[in-house]
Design a protein around this motif. Sequence first.
Motif, PDB file in Angstrom:
ATOM      1  N   PRO A 123       0.842  -1.200   0.000  1.00  0.00           N
ATOM      2  CA  PRO A 123       0.000   0.000   0.000  1.00  0.00           C
ATOM      3  C   PRO A 123       0.881   1.255   0.000  1.00  0.00           C
ATOM      4  CG  PRO A 123      -0.684  -1.543   1.710  1.00  0.00           C
ATOM      5  CD  PRO A 123       0.601  -2.062   1.135  1.00  0.00           C
ATOM      6  N   GLU A 124       0.365   2.334  -0.553  1.00  0.00           N
ATOM      7  CA  GLU A 124       1.150   3.563  -0.679  1.00  0.00           C
ATOM      8  C   GLU A 124       1.682   4.036   0.674  1.00  0.00           C
ATOM      9  OE1 GLU A 124       0.823   8.087  -2.438  1.00  0.00           O
ATOM     10  OE2 GLU A 124      -0.677   6.606  -3.003  1.00  0.00           O
ATOM     11  N   GLU A 125       0.898   3.934   1.711  1.00  0.00           N
ATOM     12  CA  GLU A 125       1.333   4.367   3.047  1.00  0.00           C
ATOM     13  C   GLU A 125       2.548   3.564   3.512  1.00  0.00           C
ATOM     14  OE1 GLU A 125      -0.412   4.267   7.545  1.00  0.00           O
ATOM     15  OE2 GLU A 125      -1.794   4.884   5.955  1.00  0.00           O
ATOM     16  N   ASP A 126       2.542   2.267   3.243  1.00  0.00           N
ATOM     17  CA  ASP A 126       3.693   1.433   3.613  1.00  0.00           C
ATOM     18  C   ASP A 126       4.920   1.790   2.783  1.00  0.00           C
ATOM     19  OD1 ASP A 126       2.121   0.169   5.473  1.00  0.00           O
ATOM     20  OD2 ASP A 126       1.859  -1.681   4.303  1.00  0.00           O
ATOM     21  N   GLN A 127       4.723   2.143   1.519  1.00  0.00           N
ATOM     22  CA  GLN A 127       5.836   2.566   0.682  1.00  0.00           C
ATOM     23  C   GLN A 127       6.467   3.844   1.235  1.00  0.00           C
ATOM     24  OE1 GLN A 127       5.109   2.684  -3.565  1.00  0.00           O
ATOM     25  NE2 GLN A 127       3.656   0.985  -3.430  1.00  0.00           N
ATOM     26  N   VAL A 128       5.625   4.787   1.642  1.00  0.00           N
ATOM     27  CA  VAL A 128       6.121   6.041   2.206  1.00  0.00           C
ATOM     28  C   VAL A 128       6.878   5.760   3.499  1.00  0.00           C
ATOM     29  CG1 VAL A 128       5.420   8.241   3.235  1.00  0.00           C
ATOM     30  CG2 VAL A 128       4.352   7.461   1.112  1.00  0.00           C
ATOM     31  N   ASP A 149      10.883   6.510   4.172  1.00  0.00           N
ATOM     32  CA  ASP A 149      11.305   7.290   5.336  1.00  0.00           C
ATOM     33  C   ASP A 149      12.308   6.504   6.182  1.00  0.00           C
ATOM     34  OD1 ASP A 149      11.105   9.604   7.137  1.00  0.00           O
ATOM     35  OD2 ASP A 149      10.090   8.181   8.486  1.00  0.00           O
ATOM     36  N   LEU A 150      12.011   5.239   6.412  1.00  0.00           N
ATOM     37  CA  LEU A 150      12.901   4.391   7.205  1.00  0.00           C
ATOM     38  C   LEU A 150      14.267   4.243   6.541  1.00  0.00           C
ATOM     39  CD1 LEU A 150      13.342   2.395   9.573  1.00  0.00           C
ATOM     40  CD2 LEU A 150      12.406   0.621   8.072  1.00  0.00           C
ATOM     41  N   LEU A 151      14.281   4.013   5.228  1.00  0.00           N
ATOM     42  CA  LEU A 151      15.553   3.869   4.512  1.00  0.00           C
ATOM     43  C   LEU A 151      16.358   5.167   4.535  1.00  0.00           C
ATOM     44  CD1 LEU A 151      14.385   1.757   1.438  1.00  0.00           C
ATOM     45  CD2 LEU A 151      15.796   0.985   3.351  1.00  0.00           C
ATOM     46  N   GLN A 152      15.680   6.302   4.378  1.00  0.00           N
ATOM     47  CA  GLN A 152      16.381   7.586   4.419  1.00  0.00           C
ATOM     48  C   GLN A 152      16.980   7.838   5.798  1.00  0.00           C
ATOM     49  OE1 GLN A 152      13.231  10.166   3.010  1.00  0.00           O
ATOM     50  NE2 GLN A 152      14.098  10.230   0.951  1.00  0.00           N
ATOM     51  N   ARG A 153      16.236   7.531   6.841  1.00  0.00           N
ATOM     52  CA  ARG A 153      16.746   7.720   8.204  1.00  0.00           C
ATOM     53  C   ARG A 153      17.955   6.826   8.476  1.00  0.00           C
ATOM     54  NH1 ARG A 153      12.939  10.308  11.848  1.00  0.00           N
ATOM     55  NH2 ARG A 153      11.033  10.761  10.697  1.00  0.00           N
TER      56      ARG A 153
END
Length: 71
Positions: free
Chosen positions: A18-23, A27-31
Amino acid sequence: MENTLTFNEILEEIEALPEEDQVTLIDLLQRRQVERRRSEIAANIAEANQSYRSGQVFRGSVEDVIAELNN
C-alpha cells in the motif's frame, strides 16, 4: 537453500505494498542512510583527532605546504 530476491523482484514487492507502507519504507531507509553517514563522519573525526594527537598532521601555511610538496 538460500532464497535470494533480485533487485527487480524487491522493487515489484515494494510496488505491491500500500502507498502508506511505501512512504514509511522510504522514510525508514532515508533515516538509516542518514544515521549510517553520521556514523561514518564520527569515525572519520575520531581518526583525524587521533592523527592530530599523535603528530601525524602537517600544520602550516599554504606556502609551507607548497614548500613541503616541492621537497
